[in-house]
Design an enzyme around this catalytic site. Structure first.
Site, mmCIF file in Angstrom:
data_model
loop_
_atom_site.group_PDB
_atom_site.id
_atom_site.type_symbol
_atom_site.label_atom_id
_atom_site.label_comp_id
_atom_site.label_asym_id
_atom_site.label_seq_id
_atom_site.Cartn_x
_atom_site.Cartn_y
_atom_site.Cartn_z
ATOM 1 N N HIS A 151 76.579 42.945 -3.300
ATOM 2 C CA HIS A 151 75.774 44.131 -2.998
ATOM 3 C C HIS A 151 74.373 43.721 -2.548
ATOM 4 C CE1 HIS A 151 73.955 48.099 -3.348
ATOM 5 N NE2 HIS A 151 73.071 47.616 -4.199
ATOM 6 N N TYR B 81 70.956 44.917 -10.946
ATOM 7 C CA TYR B 81 71.277 44.708 -9.521
ATOM 8 C C TYR B 81 72.131 43.445 -9.478
ATOM 9 C CZ TYR B 81 69.647 44.636 -4.544
ATOM 10 O OH TYR B 81 69.527 44.695 -3.176
ATOM 11 N N ARG C 17 66.369 42.955 5.539
ATOM 12 C CA ARG C 17 65.688 41.687 5.859
ATOM 13 C C ARG C 17 66.719 40.703 6.404
ATOM 14 N NH1 ARG C 17 64.498 43.106 0.688
ATOM 15 N NH2 ARG C 17 66.102 41.660 -0.003
ATOM 16 N N GLU D 69 78.776 52.009 -10.384
ATOM 17 C CA GLU D 69 78.325 51.026 -11.372
ATOM 18 C C GLU D 69 79.090 51.222 -12.677
ATOM 19 O OE1 GLU D 69 74.109 50.740 -11.894
ATOM 20 O OE2 GLU D 69 73.659 51.230 -9.806
ATOM 21 N N GLN E 211 63.925 55.825 -0.649
ATOM 22 C CA GLN E 211 63.874 54.470 -1.216
ATOM 23 C C GLN E 211 63.190 53.491 -0.265
ATOM 24 O OE1 GLN E 211 67.815 53.059 -2.201
ATOM 25 N NE2 GLN E 211 67.101 51.108 -3.031
ATOM 26 N N GLU F 161 76.078 55.075 -5.933
ATOM 27 C CA GLU F 161 76.287 53.658 -6.253
ATOM 28 C C GLU F 161 77.289 53.590 -7.392
ATOM 29 O OE1 GLU F 161 72.460 51.777 -6.928
ATOM 30 O OE2 GLU F 161 72.180 51.505 -4.763
HETATM 31 CA CA CA Z 1 71.692 51.059 -8.854
#
Ligand code: CA
Length: 455
Positions: free
Chosen positions: A145, A140, A154, A213, A252, A211
């Site tokens: 991101h 992560y 949050r 990546e 999620q 996502e």
């Molecule tokens: Ca990911």
């Protein structure tokens, strides 16, 4: 050990494989990525190949006739070669391949019979996952991101206090890693209750996402109990591929507290067909992202001069979408985002070092995902969750919109998307460019979403 720039990176180097010399082709002789191809002949087997131009070179055939001295004859595997051979021999394999394929080398060029066995035309349908996946860990590592996503969930406390001290990650499933082009069935599962204290929903995912990546394929493992130092970390990497970490956001949101992602992530992860080697990437290394003066420095075990100076990778990453309707009407995919892998807060070397600091053993064939690659601007957001979100934590002053306000993406057919619909195809591309060097690319990582099974 550093990956050096050498004669194989010379931008003037040409190949007798003519398609490799086309400036628009991302697979020139300077690239030479590994892939695995399914041979649909009497043997029906998967073998290792190197892509050049629009052709594939079967490594076993070259090794068998002694044209690749450092490659074990028999069944050659790039991962095994990286695991078993000293660093210098890995570089030698690249140099030998580069020489054999260069315009003025007759050994393969002028040997018709050998060439017919060793070189086949590219057929995307026959390319499989470019390695046999062992374990899979996803990080992560983009601060952009993490901050975007943190702001949505949050707003008062977007970045948790551990973020700038440890590369955050979780263990995923290797069993559901699939090759580019594989259709993905929309996952079904429990979804967050509509109101606090309510009952969860159940059914096909409503907030399906991708996502963007990069993945690093581990070539060399470490013994259980023996951490990999930051100095040695890059020696354990075979190379990089594109990774789409498909994500079910509604699943999620409900399941991720307190142990992190689970079924929202493990229904499928797509990888591109090629591993661009660490050797090929040597000209495109760059400093690790410079931390703000107010940020904590990494602890000593994740810090080194080399990592600070060359721990980053200058790789442009792009995402496109094409709906079923667009494809029916013959429309080109629509560009969604462009970001750069050099903007990651943590380097791949830091991820490998951190992953093993407790003694955890990585094994050849493991895949480590970088985490979604996002940048500071809206057009550099590597997921739809971020792309359609109306807030901007990096504006001055920051704009943080609590809740779920979103601006949909409007496709040329007039269709609107806040998340991925059935029939949509997501296409990811990545490439490296630098003045004085030939551009090289990673190919494409594609997947079409199929409707969920009926529940
Ligand atoms: Ca990911």
């Amino acid at each position: 050990m550093a990956y050096a720039i050498d004669e194989t990176h010379d931008q003037n180097l040409k190949s007798w494989v003519e398609s490799a010399n086309d400036p628009k082709n991302d697979f020139p002789i300077q690239n030479l990525p590994w892939c695995q191809v399914f041979l649909d002949d009497e043997d029906q087997c998967v073998v290792t190949a190197v892509r050049i131009g629009n052709s594939l070179v079967l490594v076993d055939v070259l090794a068998h006739v002694g044209l690749l001295e450092e490659a074990n004859s028999g069944e050659f595997s790039a991962v095994e070669a990286c695991d078993e051979q000293p660093f210098e021999d890995r570089v030698k394999i690249r140099k030998q391949l580069s020489k054999l394929l260069s315009a003025d080398c007759p050994d393969l060029r002028d040997n018709d019979e050998l060439r017919q066995h060793a070189i086949i035309e590219l057929d995307d349908d026959n390319l499989v996952i470019p390695f046999f996946p062992g374990d899979y860990t996803d990080f992560y590592a983009s601060l952009f991101h993490a901050t975007n996503v943190g702001c949505m969930f949050r707003p008062d406390n977007p970045l948790l206090p551990n973020y700038k001290h440890i590369p955050i990650g979780y263990h995923g499933r290797a069993s559901s890693i699939v090759a580019s082009g594989t259709s993905i069935k929309r996952p079904v599962g429990q979804q967050a209750p509509a109101e606090e204290g309510g009952s969860p929903g159940f059914g096909p995912c409503k907030l399906l996402d991708y996502e963007m990546e990069m993945g690093v394929v581990v070539g060399r493992g470490n013994e259980l109990g023996e951490p990999v130092s930051i100095e040695d970390a890059e020696d354990h990497m075979l190379g990089l591929c594109i990774l789409n970490d498909w994500s079910a956001r509604d699943l999620q949101k409900w399941e991720y507290v307190p142990l992190g992602p689970f079924l929202a992530k493990n229904f499928a992860s797509t990888v591109s067909p090629y591993i661009v080697t660490m050797e090929a990437l040597a000209p495109f290394r760059c400093p690790a992202e410079e931390r703000d003066a107010a940020d904590p420095q990494p602890l000593a075990y994740m810090d080194s001069d080399a990592n600070r100076k060359t721990g980053g990778f200058d790789i442009k990453v792009e995402v496109f979408i094409a709906s079923a309707k667009m494809r029916e009407q013959g429309m080109e995919p629509v560009h969604l985002s462009t970001a750069n892998f050099k903007d990651m807060y943590w380097t791949l070397a830091q991820m490998i070092t951190h992953h093993t600091v407790n003694g955890c053993n990585l094994q050849p064939g493991d895949l480590l995902g970088s985490g979604t690659i996002s940048g500071p601007t809206r057009g550099a957001r590597g997921s739809m969750l971020e792309l359609t979100w109306d807030g901007d934590p990096f504006a001055n002053p920051p704009v943080i919109v609590p809740g779920t306000q979103r601006t949909p993406i409007v496709l040329p057919t007039g269709e609107e998307r806040k998340f991925i619909a059935d029939g949509d195809e997501i296409i990811m591309k990545a490439y490296c460019e630098r003045e004085g060097f030939r551009r090289i690319g990673f190919g494409e990582c594609r997947g079409i979403i199929e409707p969920a099974r009926t529940v």
